[in-house]
Write an enzyme that holds these catalytic residues in place. Structure first.
Site: not given
Ligand code: AMP
Ligand code: MG
Length: 357
Positions: A68, A91, A146, A151, A244, A271
């Site tokens: 990162d 970020e 980002d 990550t 998430h 995605k």
């Molecule tokens: P994804 O891989 O689609 O879940 O997206 C990753 C991104 O989700 C990360 O870069 C975070 O900024 C964001 N994220 C972090 N925590 C949460 C959470 N609790 N709910 C939803 N998105 C989140």
């Molecule tokens: Mg990031």
């Protein structure tokens, strides 16, 4: 300016821009974005395949790795050199690296950057990272980065992307995503061998269309969303990270839409690339918690999906807003689709919400 170093010469012309973007007003930043994203993906991949990537936990308990920081430093350096008047909102913050315990991370970052910046000191590298630590200027324009989106996916050998966008007066006018390892079937005429990394680079400029090419080198191909109108047959993408995703709400929405196929879990903004390439029809982001969403997690993806003919909104049907700092002012949750499925997805989410209340 003197002649470019051999490393820079490598990047230049590596991916000539697709015609409509090359001739547009944003040709210069688009070329920079292509170079920055290609370089970022190479740096991240170099670290990913090494024995172990040093990482630590941030205050929000999410992980951050040497990749990162190294990508943010290298991209920050390049953007500042090419477009000194355009600020970068990124970020990662350098402060967490200045403590004693972060010494192994600092060393790994500087070592990783030796190819791009031979002899750079820790202080200089921290300075490049810090350059990204600004608030979005009112109005704009500014870059948002980002360095590693997804990550957790990066650490788990799943998907991640390097995400870069240019925002001006609340609109994303340029979005680019470098996606190592992810390769839509439609890129480069379906040929697997592009002589470079296995992965895809997607680039969109407002009004200039969305395009993709193999990471490394290859032909640019226009991106376009699917034309599926039958919601039940949607191919759906959701977050791969259980924390998430509100699985209960997803089950409800899936049943209301009558989905024949279970949604596919996938990390990061890749995605949006697969949606824009027409290989999936719908992206559902149904978060568990009401955390604020950051502009760099969506800006590039939104521009690419919209320029490929798709639609991105929050769960109420409003476009995402990029005019109000680093946090999206929209309520959390996102629906992105080929456009034809947007109303059906919004209706199912609204109904699921009602029955949950
Ligand atoms: P994804 O891989 O689609 O879940 O997206 C990753 C991104 O989700 C990360 O870069 C975070 O900024 C964001 N994220 C972090 N925590 C949460 C959470 N609790 N709910 C939803 N998105 C989140
Ligand atoms: Mg990031």
């Amino acid at each position: 300016m003197g002649p470019p170093s051999s490393k820079e010469a490598d990047f230049q012309g590596m991916n000539l821009l697709p015609g409509p973007i090359a001739v547009g007003a944003y040709g210069a930043p688009a070329q920079t974005a292509v170079e920055a994203l290609g370089m970022g993906a190479r740096i991240a991949e170099r670290l990913r395949v090494s024995a172990s990537v040093p990482w630590m936990s941030k205050s929000d308990r999410s992980p951050v790795t040497a990749a990162d920081y190294a990508v943010q430093a290298a991209v920050g350096r390049l953007l500042r050199k090419r477009h000194p008047a355009l600020p970068m909102v990124a970020e990662e913050a350098a402060a967490a690296l200045r403590v004693e315990q972060a010494a192994p991370l600092r060393e790994a970052i500087v070592k990783t950057l030796q190819d791009e910046a031979p002899g750079a000191s820790e202080d200089v590298v921290l300075d490049w990272i810090e350059w990204g630590g600004v608030e979005p200027p009112e109005g704009g324009p500014f870059w948002t980065l980002d360095p590693v989106d997804g990550t957790r996916g990066f650490l788990a050998a799943r998907r991640y992307v390097v995400a870069l966008a240019l925002i001006d007066r609340g609109e994303v006018i340029l979005g680019g995503l470098a996606c190592p390892g992810a390769r839509p079937r439609s890129v480069d005429g379906g040929r697997a061998d592009d002589g470079g990394n296995d992965g895809v680079l997607a680039l969109a400029v407002r009004g200039g269309g969305a395009w993709m090419t193999g990471l490394g080198r290859g032909q640019w191909a226009p991106m376009g969303v699917s034309d599926l109108g039958d919601a039940a047959r949607s191919r759906v993408l959701v977050s791969a990270e259980p924390a998430h995703l509100d699985t209960g709400r997803l089950a409800q929405v899936s049943s209301l839409m009558g989905l024949h196929r279970a949604p596919t879990p996938m990390d990061s903004q890749v995605k949006y690339v697969l949606l824009a390439a027409g290989e999936f029809d719908l992206v559902l982001r149904l978060p568990r918690r009401a955390e604020k969403q950051k502009i760099w997690d969506f800006a590039a993806g939104v521009c690419i999906v919209e320029e490929a003919g798709g639609v991105v909104t929050d769960l109420e049907g409003d476009r995402l807003r990029f005019d109000s700092g680093v946090d999206l002012p929209n309520p959390p949750g996102v629906i992105a689709s080929n456009g034809r499925l947007q109303a059906a997805a919004l209706a199912a989410v609204a109904k699921a919400k009602k029955s949950a209340a």
